[in-house]
Write a protein that holds these residues in place. Structure first.
Motif, PDB file in Angstrom:
ATOM      1  N   ALA A 287      41.905 -12.434 -78.506  1.00 43.16           N
ATOM      2  CA  ALA A 287      40.460 -10.385 -78.679  1.00 43.16           C
ATOM      3  C   ALA A 287      40.211 -10.390 -77.164  1.00 43.16           C
ATOM      4  N   LEU A 288      40.141 -11.668 -76.420  1.00 41.11           N
ATOM      5  CA  LEU A 288      39.501 -11.277 -75.153  1.00 41.11           C
ATOM      6  C   LEU A 288      39.924 -10.715 -74.301  1.00 41.11           C
ATOM      7  N   LEU A 289      41.283 -10.800 -74.174  1.00 43.16           N
ATOM      8  CA  LEU A 289      42.320 -10.006 -73.486  1.00 43.16           C
ATOM      9  C   LEU A 289      42.437  -8.573 -73.839  1.00 43.16           C
ATOM     10  N   ALA A 290      41.822  -8.030 -74.479  1.00 48.65           N
ATOM     11  CA  ALA A 290      42.615  -7.280 -75.368  1.00 48.65           C
ATOM     12  C   ALA A 290      41.845  -6.273 -74.780  1.00 48.65           C
ATOM     13  N   GLU A 291      39.935  -6.893 -74.351  1.00 48.65           N
ATOM     14  CA  GLU A 291      38.941  -6.418 -74.208  1.00 48.65           C
ATOM     15  C   GLU A 291      39.391  -5.753 -72.781  1.00 48.65           C
ATOM     16  N   ILE A 292      39.608  -6.973 -72.043  1.00 49.30           N
ATOM     17  CA  ILE A 292      39.715  -6.898 -70.663  1.00 49.30           C
ATOM     18  C   ILE A 292      41.480  -5.087 -70.351  1.00 49.30           C
ATOM     19  N   GLY A 293      42.230  -6.029 -71.397  1.00 49.33           N
ATOM     20  CA  GLY A 293      43.217  -4.465 -71.050  1.00 49.33           C
ATOM     21  C   GLY A 293      42.552  -3.180 -71.699  1.00 49.33           C
ATOM     22  N   GLY A 294      41.398  -2.872 -72.323  1.00 53.95           N
ATOM     23  CA  GLY A 294      41.013  -1.881 -72.352  1.00 53.95           C
ATOM     24  C   GLY A 294      39.798  -1.164 -71.048  1.00 53.95           C
ATOM     25  N   TRP A 295      39.825  -2.470 -70.015  1.00 51.13           N
ATOM     26  CA  TRP A 295      38.814  -2.333 -69.650  1.00 51.13           C
ATOM     27  C   TRP A 295      40.077  -1.970 -68.473  1.00 51.13           C
ATOM     28  N   MET A 296      41.091  -2.326 -68.236  1.00 54.47           N
ATOM     29  CA  MET A 296      42.055  -1.569 -67.211  1.00 54.47           C
ATOM     30  C   MET A 296      42.866  -0.833 -67.204  1.00 54.47           C
ATOM     31  N   GLU A 297      43.318  -0.158 -68.324  1.00 54.36           N
ATOM     32  CA  GLU A 297      43.384   0.682 -68.711  1.00 54.36           C
ATOM     33  C   GLU A 297      42.811   1.813 -67.813  1.00 54.36           C
ATOM     34  N   LEU A 298      41.721   1.640 -67.947  1.00 52.48           N
ATOM     35  CA  LEU A 298      41.116   2.876 -67.571  1.00 52.48           C
ATOM     36  C   LEU A 298      40.410   2.698 -65.974  1.00 52.48           C
ATOM     37  N   HIS A 299      40.752   0.932 -65.300  1.00 54.31           N
ATOM     38  CA  HIS A 299      40.471   0.729 -64.049  1.00 54.31           C
ATOM     39  C   HIS A 299      41.085  -0.044 -62.971  1.00 54.31           C
ATOM     40  N   GLU A 300      42.191  -0.128 -63.023  1.00 49.75           N
ATOM     41  CA  GLU A 300      42.985  -0.701 -62.938  1.00 49.75           C
ATOM     42  C   GLU A 300      43.638  -0.160 -61.380  1.00 49.75           C
ATOM     43  N   ARG A 301      43.044   0.795 -60.913  1.00 49.33           N
ATOM     44  CA  ARG A 301      43.182   1.357 -59.561  1.00 49.33           C
ATOM     45  C   ARG A 301      42.373   0.707 -58.779  1.00 49.33           C
ATOM     46  N   SER A 302      41.033   0.727 -59.901  1.00 50.11           N
ATOM     47  CA  SER A 302      40.825  -0.464 -59.045  1.00 50.11           C
ATOM     48  C   SER A 302      40.710  -1.924 -58.667  1.00 50.11           C
ATOM     49  N   VAL A 303      41.776  -2.306 -58.969  1.00 45.96           N
ATOM     50  CA  VAL A 303      42.369  -3.908 -59.118  1.00 45.96           C
ATOM     51  C   VAL A 303      43.464  -3.933 -58.063  1.00 45.96           C
ATOM     52  N   ARG A 304      44.396  -2.984 -58.818  1.00 46.52           N
ATOM     53  CA  ARG A 304      46.113  -3.745 -58.212  1.00 46.52           C
ATOM     54  C   ARG A 304      46.378  -2.928 -57.548  1.00 46.52           C
ATOM     55  N   GLY A 305      46.465  -3.752 -56.400  1.00 46.99           N
ATOM     56  CA  GLY A 305      47.557  -3.287 -55.240  1.00 46.99           C
ATOM     57  C   GLY A 305      45.776  -2.785 -53.775  1.00 46.99           C
ATOM     58  N   CYS A 306      45.178  -3.069 -54.449  1.00 44.27           N
ATOM     59  CA  CYS A 306      43.678  -3.255 -53.546  1.00 44.27           C
ATOM     60  C   CYS A 306      42.960  -4.428 -53.422  1.00 44.27           C
ATOM     61  N   GLY A 307      42.590  -4.406 -51.968  1.00 44.84           N
ATOM     62  CA  GLY A 307      41.806  -6.035 -51.322  1.00 44.84           C
ATOM     63  C   GLY A 307      40.533  -5.521 -50.908  1.00 44.84           C
TER      64      GLY A 307
END
Length: 404
Positions: A287-307
């Motif tokens: 359930a926790l991972l699913a919540e994180i996944g919901g956030w990542m679905e909308l905000h992935e580009r603020s994390v992936r490939g970032c520094g």
């Protein structure tokens, strides 16, 4: 190393006979269990619900892009069909894990313990379950070292390309454990050379006691960027292995903040799950991972490939940056305004990342005095953003800033 820096977020999996004890993966040494006392967990380790494809789907849905499996933990039990021991699972559990990860496009990593509390030639020390008994007779670490190298060779020659290797761990000179072991005991230079020869593109951590490709802070968040590549390895509830009665779970928003905090300092997050003895990831963890996944679905580009960004973030915020996009992560939600030092004249557009709704700029004279309903001016060079009063219904709101 480009994939590692780009992906930023991975799944760690601690799993083995200790999952049946269900009270921490160090149960054998915490309770000073003999091999005979530990054997019931080995005898009954029969994970009939093991579904690595479900694990891989869970990881991918959470926004993770690599997965790391404990091929052998400190108890010495092997999850693959090693030719060097009979102390192993009844079937190869590593091969289907590797196949499942590849099917979901995840990079594949192995964890392998340098310690072995089962091997008869591993010298008893302060970590060992028999540390108080100190059985008579000499043990020959050279024999164990050959075994260690041989098992690593098996793992790196049977499953195709392996992207990542996490050795655990060197402890020579650590005051909490007598008889600690380090690079000379493991043959670390020779072991690392073999790894590089067998898998030239693999990334190896720093726990052989000699420099590796990345460093591994564990169970804490660094307060500042660490030298070179780094990855924080963290648990959901303080235990790596399945711990039935441990309900001290971190919240999903805290876990997202930990991920963002690491990326803002140039680091990765390797977040652990401990499947149970039948092979299921705990529903609370899922359930926790699913919540994180919901956030990542909308905000992935603020994390992936970032520094990291070169700008100082406001209080209780973190910046990440990728190219001309600067991401402001608001760990707490201010009333109406947030002030960004040094960004005046450098941003052409701003929007909330969750719904792409515009965030407007407020321009004030730096010398303007605060009066009644009029806020005071900010330091020269400060960009002020006008936020909605109502906080977006996401774990961590993010403003995407398009730089000039």
């Amino acid at each position: 190393m480009n994939w590692f820096v780009n992906d930023r977020f991975g799944m760690f999996v601690h799993w083995g006979p200790y999952s049946l004890a269900a009270r921490h993966e160090w149960v054998k040494t915490r309770e000073k269990l003999t091999d005979a006392q530990y054997q019931p967990y080995v005898d009954h380790f029969s994970p009939d619900l093991y579904d690595p494809a479900a694990w891989a789907r869970t990881a991918k849905a959470a926004g993770m892009r690599y997965a790391v499996l404990t091929t052998k933990h400190h108890d010495g039990f092997c999850l693959w069909d090693s030719e060097l021991t009979d102390y192993k699972a009844r079937r190869d559990l590593v091969e289907p894990f590797v196949a499942a990860c590849r099917a979901e496009g995840l990079r594949v990593g192995f964890y392998h313990s340098l310690i072995d509390w089962h091997h008869p030639e591993f010298p008893v020390d302060g970590t060992h379950p028999l540390r108080d008994a100190r059985p008579p007779g000499e043990r020959d670490i050279a024999v164990y070292r050959r075994y260690l190298h041989g098992q690593v060779r098996e793992l790196l020659t049977r499953y195709g390309t392996i992207d990542y290797l996490f050795f655990d761990f060197s402890y020579a000179g650590r005051s909490e454990w007598w008889g600690g072991k380090g690079p000379e005991d493991w043959g670390s230079k020779e072991l690392l050379a073999m790894v590089r020869d067998l898998q030239p593109d693999i990334l190896v951590n720093d726990r052989l006691g000699i420099p590796g490709d990345f460093v591994t802070p564990e169970q804490y968040q660094p307060s500042a960027p660490m030298p070179g590549l780094w990855e924080a390895c963290q648990t959901l509830n303080g235990s790596w292995g399945y711990d039935r009665d441990n309900l001290d779970y971190k919240s999903a928003d805290l876990l997202v903040r930990m991920l963002v905090d690491g990326v803002s300092k140039g680091g990765n997050l390797l977040l652990n799950v401990g499947p149970d003895g039948r092979g299921r990831i705990d529903p609370h963890a899922t359930a926790l991972l699913a919540e994180i996944g919901g956030w990542m679905e909308l905000h992935e580009r603020s994390v992936r490939g970032c520094g990291p960004a070169e700008y100082a973030a406001p209080a209780d915020c973190r910046y990440t940056r990728r190219g001309d996009r600067l991401y402001l992560h608001l760990f707490s939600w201010p009333l109406r305004h947030v002030h960004l030092p040094g960004l005046a004249g450098k941003v052409r557009y701003a929007q909330l990342l969750n719904d792409a709704s515009e965030i407007r700029f407020v321009r004030t004279d730096p010398d303007q005095e605060a009066q009644n309903t009029r806020m005071g001016g900010q330091e020269p060079g400060t960009l002020t953003l006008e936020l909605p009063v109502r906080r977006p219904d996401v774990l961590v709101p993010v403003v995407e800033l398009f730089l000039m």
